[in-house]
Design a protein around this motif. Sequence first.
Motif, PDB file in Angstrom:
ATOM      1  N   TYR A   2       0.802  -1.210   0.000  1.00 23.98           N
ATOM      2  CA  TYR A   2       0.000   0.000   0.000  1.00 23.98           C
ATOM      3  C   TYR A   2       0.842   1.269   0.000  1.00 23.98           C
ATOM      4  O   TYR A   2       0.756   2.112   0.886  1.00 23.98           O
ATOM      5  CB  TYR A   2      -0.996  -0.004   1.171  1.00 23.98           C
ATOM      6  CG  TYR A   2      -1.795  -1.267   1.230  1.00 23.98           C
ATOM      7  CD1 TYR A   2      -2.484  -1.698   0.101  1.00 23.98           C
ATOM      8  CD2 TYR A   2      -1.830  -2.059   2.364  1.00 23.98           C
ATOM      9  CE1 TYR A   2      -3.199  -2.885   0.106  1.00 23.98           C
ATOM     10  CE2 TYR A   2      -2.547  -3.245   2.380  1.00 23.98           C
ATOM     11  CZ  TYR A   2      -3.223  -3.652   1.254  1.00 23.98           C
ATOM     12  OH  TYR A   2      -3.922  -4.824   1.251  1.00 23.98           O
ATOM     13  N   TYR A   6      -4.697   5.126  -3.437  1.00 20.65           N
ATOM     14  CA  TYR A   6      -5.809   4.934  -4.362  1.00 20.65           C
ATOM     15  C   TYR A   6      -6.935   5.944  -4.139  1.00 20.65           C
ATOM     16  O   TYR A   6      -7.822   6.081  -4.988  1.00 20.65           O
ATOM     17  CB  TYR A   6      -6.352   3.516  -4.231  1.00 20.65           C
ATOM     18  CG  TYR A   6      -5.313   2.452  -4.497  1.00 20.65           C
ATOM     19  CD1 TYR A   6      -4.664   2.390  -5.728  1.00 20.65           C
ATOM     20  CD2 TYR A   6      -4.958   1.523  -3.525  1.00 20.65           C
ATOM     21  CE1 TYR A   6      -3.697   1.434  -5.991  1.00 20.65           C
ATOM     22  CE2 TYR A   6      -3.997   0.558  -3.769  1.00 20.65           C
ATOM     23  CZ  TYR A   6      -3.367   0.523  -4.997  1.00 20.65           C
ATOM     24  OH  TYR A   6      -2.400  -0.426  -5.246  1.00 20.65           O
ATOM     25  N   HIS A   7      -6.919   6.631  -3.005  1.00 18.10           N
ATOM     26  CA  HIS A   7      -7.946   7.625  -2.704  1.00 18.10           C
ATOM     27  C   HIS A   7      -7.628   8.987  -3.305  1.00 18.10           C
ATOM     28  O   HIS A   7      -8.392   9.947  -3.119  1.00 18.10           O
ATOM     29  CB  HIS A   7      -8.115   7.762  -1.190  1.00 18.10           C
ATOM     30  CG  HIS A   7      -6.851   8.115  -0.467  1.00 18.10           C
ATOM     31  ND1 HIS A   7      -5.855   7.196  -0.241  1.00 18.10           N
ATOM     32  CD2 HIS A   7      -6.404   9.286   0.058  1.00 18.10           C
ATOM     33  CE1 HIS A   7      -4.864   7.773   0.407  1.00 18.10           C
ATOM     34  NE2 HIS A   7      -5.164   9.046   0.591  1.00 18.10           N
ATOM     35  N   TYR A  33      -4.953  -0.523   4.915  1.00 15.23           N
ATOM     36  CA  TYR A  33      -4.860   0.610   3.993  1.00 15.23           C
ATOM     37  C   TYR A  33      -5.465   1.868   4.617  1.00 15.23           C
ATOM     38  O   TYR A  33      -4.855   2.947   4.600  1.00 15.23           O
ATOM     39  CB  TYR A  33      -5.580   0.292   2.680  1.00 15.23           C
ATOM     40  CG  TYR A  33      -5.559   1.455   1.709  1.00 15.23           C
ATOM     41  CD1 TYR A  33      -4.570   1.555   0.743  1.00 15.23           C
ATOM     42  CD2 TYR A  33      -6.511   2.477   1.786  1.00 15.23           C
ATOM     43  CE1 TYR A  33      -4.525   2.638  -0.132  1.00 15.23           C
ATOM     44  CE2 TYR A  33      -6.482   3.558   0.923  1.00 15.23           C
ATOM     45  CZ  TYR A  33      -5.481   3.640  -0.030  1.00 15.23           C
ATOM     46  OH  TYR A  33      -5.432   4.723  -0.879  1.00 15.23           O
ATOM     47  N   ASN A 234      -5.117  -5.235  -5.542  1.00 19.55           N
ATOM     48  CA  ASN A 234      -6.063  -4.817  -6.575  1.00 19.55           C
ATOM     49  C   ASN A 234      -7.477  -4.727  -6.004  1.00 19.55           C
ATOM     50  O   ASN A 234      -8.263  -3.851  -6.379  1.00 19.55           O
ATOM     51  CB  ASN A 234      -6.047  -5.790  -7.749  1.00 19.55           C
ATOM     52  CG  ASN A 234      -4.721  -5.809  -8.490  1.00 19.55           C
ATOM     53  OD1 ASN A 234      -3.962  -4.845  -8.470  1.00 19.55           O
ATOM     54  ND2 ASN A 234      -4.429  -6.920  -9.157  1.00 19.55           N
ATOM     55  N   GLN A 237      -7.718  -1.641  -3.817  1.00 21.24           N
ATOM     56  CA  GLN A 237      -7.817  -0.505  -4.742  1.00 21.24           C
ATOM     57  C   GLN A 237      -9.265  -0.318  -5.204  1.00 21.24           C
ATOM     58  O   GLN A 237      -9.804   0.794  -5.166  1.00 21.24           O
ATOM     59  CB  GLN A 237      -6.909  -0.734  -5.951  1.00 21.24           C
ATOM     60  CG  GLN A 237      -7.043   0.318  -7.037  1.00 21.24           C
ATOM     61  CD  GLN A 237      -6.346  -0.084  -8.334  1.00 21.24           C
ATOM     62  OE1 GLN A 237      -5.765  -1.169  -8.431  1.00 21.24           O
ATOM     63  NE2 GLN A 237      -6.408   0.773  -9.323  1.00 21.24           N
ATOM     64  N   ILE A 241     -11.710   2.987  -4.387  1.00 19.35           N
ATOM     65  CA  ILE A 241     -12.248   3.760  -5.503  1.00 19.35           C
ATOM     66  C   ILE A 241     -13.772   3.743  -5.471  1.00 19.35           C
ATOM     67  O   ILE A 241     -14.434   4.774  -5.670  1.00 19.35           O
ATOM     68  CB  ILE A 241     -11.732   3.206  -6.846  1.00 19.35           C
ATOM     69  CG1 ILE A 241     -10.232   3.425  -6.979  1.00 19.35           C
ATOM     70  CG2 ILE A 241     -12.450   3.863  -8.020  1.00 19.35           C
ATOM     71  CD1 ILE A 241      -9.618   2.716  -8.182  1.00 19.35           C
ATOM     72  N   TYR A 314     -10.938   1.957 -12.607  1.00 18.42           N
ATOM     73  CA  TYR A 314     -10.188   0.872 -11.958  1.00 18.42           C
ATOM     74  C   TYR A 314      -9.220   0.241 -12.956  1.00 18.42           C
ATOM     75  O   TYR A 314      -9.639  -0.394 -13.923  1.00 18.42           O
ATOM     76  CB  TYR A 314     -11.160  -0.183 -11.427  1.00 18.42           C
ATOM     77  CG  TYR A 314     -10.523  -1.500 -11.043  1.00 18.42           C
ATOM     78  CD1 TYR A 314      -9.727  -1.602  -9.896  1.00 18.42           C
ATOM     79  CD2 TYR A 314     -10.731  -2.662 -11.803  1.00 18.42           C
ATOM     80  CE1 TYR A 314      -9.148  -2.822  -9.539  1.00 18.42           C
ATOM     81  CE2 TYR A 314     -10.167  -3.877 -11.447  1.00 18.42           C
ATOM     82  CZ  TYR A 314      -9.373  -3.945 -10.311  1.00 18.42           C
ATOM     83  OH  TYR A 314      -8.801  -5.139  -9.954  1.00 18.42           O
ATOM     84  N   TYR A 317      -3.059  -2.699 -10.652  1.00 22.25           N
ATOM     85  CA  TYR A 317      -1.611  -2.521 -10.768  1.00 22.25           C
ATOM     86  C   TYR A 317      -0.852  -3.838 -10.830  1.00 22.25           C
ATOM     87  O   TYR A 317       0.193  -3.929 -11.461  1.00 22.25           O
ATOM     88  CB  TYR A 317      -1.093  -1.712  -9.570  1.00 22.25           C
ATOM     89  CG  TYR A 317      -1.313  -0.230  -9.688  1.00 22.25           C
ATOM     90  CD1 TYR A 317      -0.305   0.613 -10.163  1.00 22.25           C
ATOM     91  CD2 TYR A 317      -2.524   0.351  -9.333  1.00 22.25           C
ATOM     92  CE1 TYR A 317      -0.492   1.978 -10.266  1.00 22.25           C
ATOM     93  CE2 TYR A 317      -2.729   1.712  -9.434  1.00 22.25           C
ATOM     94  CZ  TYR A 317      -1.717   2.523  -9.899  1.00 22.25           C
ATOM     95  OH  TYR A 317      -1.925   3.879 -10.015  1.00 22.25           O
TER      96      TYR A 317
END
Length: 342
Positions: A2, A6-7, A33, A234, A237, A241, A314, A317
Amino acid sequence: MYNIPYHGEKDLSKCSFLVTGGAGFIGSNLVAYLLKFGAGKVRVLDNFSTGFMKNLEEFSFYSSFELIEGDIRNLDDCKRAVEGINIVFHEAALGSVPRSIEDPITTNDVNIKGFLNMLIASKDAKVQRMVYAASSSTYGDCNHLPKVEDKIGKPLSPYAITKYVNELYADVFNRLYGLEYIGLRYFNVFGPKQNPDGAYAAVIPKFISSLIAHEEPIINGDGKNSRDFTYIENVVQANIIAALSKNSFAVNQIYNVAYGEQTSLNELAILLRDQLAQVDPDIAGVHFNYGKERNGDIPHSLASIVKAKHLLDYFPYFSIKEGLQETVKSYVDELKAVKVYS
């Protein structure tokens, strides 16, 4: 883990989150996270039927962390857990297709009654949004590949039925009561903190555990069945999102959460053996043992993530190879730590 926010630029310190099933595999990674990036409050609701207290120990030093030991089958526990919460991540469920076949009553009780309780509690508390764990098992006997969200078949297990009912209930609660939701159909999630023990352990931690012990991993069937294995980061993430998306077209929708790549069980076993052999060369000589097919299993699974890319932005990664590298490293490091302190 992490290192990627992602935010985006969203200030998480102004948000309060509930993670049901936060002591479990996916839930505890999500908690990690949120706390790492300064969430204002992170509350966990868990009854520890499948989760572990050890998954939460590292969070006890955070003033923003709170644990409620309770059961989603108890509406009062659910109502207590959502007090003052903005976003609900509903990860609590009784997973495993084989377990649901052996005990459909308990699976139904946890996954449907518990889910309904969380919907009611979230509605009454006027939470901003519920993001919940749906499942790729909902596709059932649909042979269409890749799997797209609006094409499903008949369920093949009690577990699959419960996860489909969740989707129906969430949609009804949005239409009747205005409760915002996003459902994430997970595809074969793996990574650190996944339990390698027990009859219902997922295939990747089971394979790793067997190989480290120089035991032959048991592959169900001929090993040609394939899955869209999805690394845990993932999945985190996608959850972040989904929880924070401002796109009005993105909410009240179901999404596949995967990497979008097919890997057979034979290919998976070889990848794991090759990676572990770099740590212990003797593992290179371990062979595989083939068993019978599991009831309720489908031959192949591959997700389309076009909808999630388009509406949620989305873009996962981590490929399966990169995710396996991180996962193997975490299991090896944990094993070394056990040897040092034992």
